[in-house]
Design an enzyme around this catalytic site. Sequence first.
Site, mmCIF file in Angstrom:
data_model
loop_
_atom_site.group_PDB
_atom_site.id
_atom_site.type_symbol
_atom_site.label_atom_id
_atom_site.label_comp_id
_atom_site.label_asym_id
_atom_site.label_seq_id
_atom_site.Cartn_x
_atom_site.Cartn_y
_atom_site.Cartn_z
ATOM 1 N N HIS A 152 -1.097 0.161 -10.122
ATOM 2 C CA HIS A 152 -1.721 -0.795 -9.198
ATOM 3 C C HIS A 152 -2.209 -2.051 -9.944
ATOM 4 O O HIS A 152 -3.393 -2.379 -9.933
ATOM 5 C CB HIS A 152 -2.879 -0.131 -8.435
ATOM 6 C CG HIS A 152 -3.162 -0.793 -7.119
ATOM 7 N ND1 HIS A 152 -3.507 -0.093 -5.989
ATOM 8 C CD2 HIS A 152 -3.156 -2.103 -6.750
ATOM 9 C CE1 HIS A 152 -3.701 -0.945 -4.991
ATOM 10 N NE2 HIS A 152 -3.492 -2.161 -5.433
ATOM 11 N N GLU A 171 -2.810 7.743 -4.097
ATOM 12 C CA GLU A 171 -3.313 7.108 -5.312
ATOM 13 C C GLU A 171 -4.705 7.637 -5.677
ATOM 14 O O GLU A 171 -5.543 7.754 -4.787
ATOM 15 C CB GLU A 171 -3.402 5.606 -4.989
ATOM 16 C CG GLU A 171 -3.312 4.714 -6.143
ATOM 17 C CD GLU A 171 -3.080 3.276 -5.683
ATOM 18 O OE1 GLU A 171 -2.152 3.026 -4.894
ATOM 19 O OE2 GLU A 171 -3.837 2.423 -6.118
ATOM 20 N N ARG A 221 0.864 -1.183 0.000
ATOM 21 C CA ARG A 221 0.000 0.000 0.000
ATOM 22 C C ARG A 221 0.898 1.230 0.000
ATOM 23 O O ARG A 221 1.922 1.256 0.703
ATOM 24 C CB ARG A 221 -0.924 0.023 1.229
ATOM 25 C CG ARG A 221 -2.097 -0.939 1.155
ATOM 26 C CD ARG A 221 -3.131 -0.508 0.098
ATOM 27 N NE ARG A 221 -4.253 -1.429 0.017
ATOM 28 C CZ ARG A 221 -4.372 -2.427 -0.859
ATOM 29 N NH1 ARG A 221 -3.407 -2.666 -1.733
ATOM 30 N NH2 ARG A 221 -5.456 -3.186 -0.876
HETATM 31 P P1 NAP Z 1 -0.522 -11.319 4.963
HETATM 32 O O1 NAP Z 1 -0.433 -12.753 4.568
HETATM 33 O O2 NAP Z 1 -1.398 -10.917 6.089
HETATM 34 O O3 NAP Z 1 0.980 -10.833 5.233
HETATM 35 C C1 NAP Z 1 1.299 -9.620 5.838
HETATM 36 C C2 NAP Z 1 2.670 -9.736 6.471
HETATM 37 O O4 NAP Z 1 3.012 -8.473 7.042
HETATM 38 C C3 NAP Z 1 2.732 -10.755 7.624
HETATM 39 O O5 NAP Z 1 3.934 -11.484 7.544
HETATM 40 C C4 NAP Z 1 2.738 -9.877 8.869
HETATM 41 O O6 NAP Z 1 3.472 -10.426 9.931
HETATM 42 C C5 NAP Z 1 3.473 -8.657 8.355
HETATM 43 N N1 NAP Z 1 3.176 -7.480 9.151
HETATM 44 C C6 NAP Z 1 1.978 -6.936 9.418
HETATM 45 N N2 NAP Z 1 2.123 -5.851 10.204
HETATM 46 C C7 NAP Z 1 3.438 -5.732 10.418
HETATM 47 C C8 NAP Z 1 4.222 -4.831 11.159
HETATM 48 N N3 NAP Z 1 3.667 -3.807 11.818
HETATM 49 N N4 NAP Z 1 5.572 -5.005 11.178
HETATM 50 C C9 NAP Z 1 6.143 -6.017 10.509
HETATM 51 N N5 NAP Z 1 5.446 -6.910 9.790
HETATM 52 C C10 NAP Z 1 4.121 -6.766 9.747
HETATM 53 O O7 NAP Z 1 -0.998 -10.431 3.725
HETATM 54 P P2 NAP Z 1 -0.759 -10.700 2.157
HETATM 55 O O8 NAP Z 1 -1.847 -11.537 1.621
HETATM 56 O O9 NAP Z 1 0.659 -11.120 1.969
HETATM 57 O O10 NAP Z 1 -0.979 -9.212 1.601
HETATM 58 C C11 NAP Z 1 -0.161 -8.147 2.029
HETATM 59 C C12 NAP Z 1 -0.705 -6.825 1.531
HETATM 60 O O11 NAP Z 1 -0.428 -6.669 0.137
HETATM 61 C C13 NAP Z 1 -2.227 -6.673 1.599
HETATM 62 O O12 NAP Z 1 -2.656 -6.286 2.892
HETATM 63 C C14 NAP Z 1 -2.516 -5.625 0.556
HETATM 64 O O13 NAP Z 1 -2.575 -4.341 1.120
HETATM 65 C C15 NAP Z 1 -1.320 -5.711 -0.383
HETATM 66 N N6 NAP Z 1 -1.723 -6.148 -1.736
HETATM 67 C C16 NAP Z 1 -1.466 -5.359 -2.805
HETATM 68 C C17 NAP Z 1 -1.833 -5.767 -4.060
HETATM 69 C C18 NAP Z 1 -1.589 -4.929 -5.283
HETATM 70 O O14 NAP Z 1 -2.422 -4.941 -6.191
HETATM 71 N N7 NAP Z 1 -0.473 -4.233 -5.386
HETATM 72 C C19 NAP Z 1 -2.482 -6.986 -4.251
HETATM 73 C C20 NAP Z 1 -2.724 -7.784 -3.134
HETATM 74 C C21 NAP Z 1 -2.347 -7.355 -1.880
HETATM 75 P P3 NAP Z 1 2.913 -11.738 10.748
HETATM 76 O O15 NAP Z 1 2.874 -12.842 9.750
HETATM 77 O O16 NAP Z 1 3.931 -11.953 11.798
HETATM 78 O O17 NAP Z 1 1.547 -11.358 11.241
#
Ligand code: NAP
Length: 308
Positions: free
Chosen positions: A275, A257, A228
Amino acid sequence: MPRAVTERARTDFAADIRDSTAPMAQDEMIAALQDYDAVMPTLGDAFSAEIFAAVPRPRCRLLANFGVGYNHIDAEAARAAGIAVTNTPGAVTDATADIALTLILMAARRAGEGERLVRSGQWEGWNPTQMLGCHVSGKRLGIVGMGRIGQAIARRCHFGFGLQVSYIARSEKTLDFPATRADSVQALAEAVDFLVVAVPGGAETRHMINADVLAAMQPHAVLVNIARGEVIHEAALIDALAQGAIGAAGLDVYEFEPQVPSDLRAMENVVLLPHLGTATEEVRSAMGHMALDNVAALADGRDLPNPV
Ligand code: NAP
């Protein structure tokens, strides 16, 4: 929504589908909570605490978000209003990791700049020192947020390019490839050639990549963001690039954005995508079906498959 999703929504439910692709206005969101049992919002539809407060007795029981990131929804306020929130984890993982790799490779190998050169008609032909970029194979990769997408990026980088992987996350991970956990985002930034942001947005991660973290990066290092926009302090990133504190950036998302600062647009060493993370027909359909599966569970009185 892709056609298959629209068709299923109309077949299985009494569905109204907006024509506009613009984010929902406040009055639309308020009306949606008043008039519908379930709403499928997406990125930009800002269901803030004020929106829930404006509807004391909502008909709505579910916000089935189209997308894994739900930082545009105040999930606590929704819960307090008796409205569940679901998302679409997993469906987005591989496609978003692919875009991260696209950005790593494009930024490192100056692909955007090279394409602009060819299109300009000014290319004078190959020479041994033309447009030398940063070699990718065998380098060090830092993942900020080793969740589903972070791991998919790391896996591609380790198995495909032999990168050495480090990461930060809130918890220690058991992984099927070698990786070391860094003590802090600062320590991670110092140590790597490629720093890739894959944490969720929201208050906790806002400006996690700030001027100090950017200053810790090496002058040749590449910063990539597929998460994000708000996770990176965009003004600090522009300063870091302008001063040569980092080598390049690859961005799929932006702090304000769809506004992309003209300073960024003017820099040759910045790759800018609109995006595109999940933008394939298959993935957008899978996301839509996953959101509808949650609506169906609500309708049938079953447990919601993807609560946040
Ligand atoms: P996820 O599986 O929940 O992974 C998020 C990771 O971030 C986890 O490892 C979590 O740690 C870590 N995290 C969260 N808060 C943190 C903090 N304060 N400090 C350090 N690490 C932290 O989510 P995902 O499915 O991989 O997706 C991640 C993000 O990508 C989404 O939330 C979305 O905003 C973004 N995204 C963007 C697109 C795009 O079109 N560009 C598409 C899809 C998603 P823990 O595992 O220890 O909880």
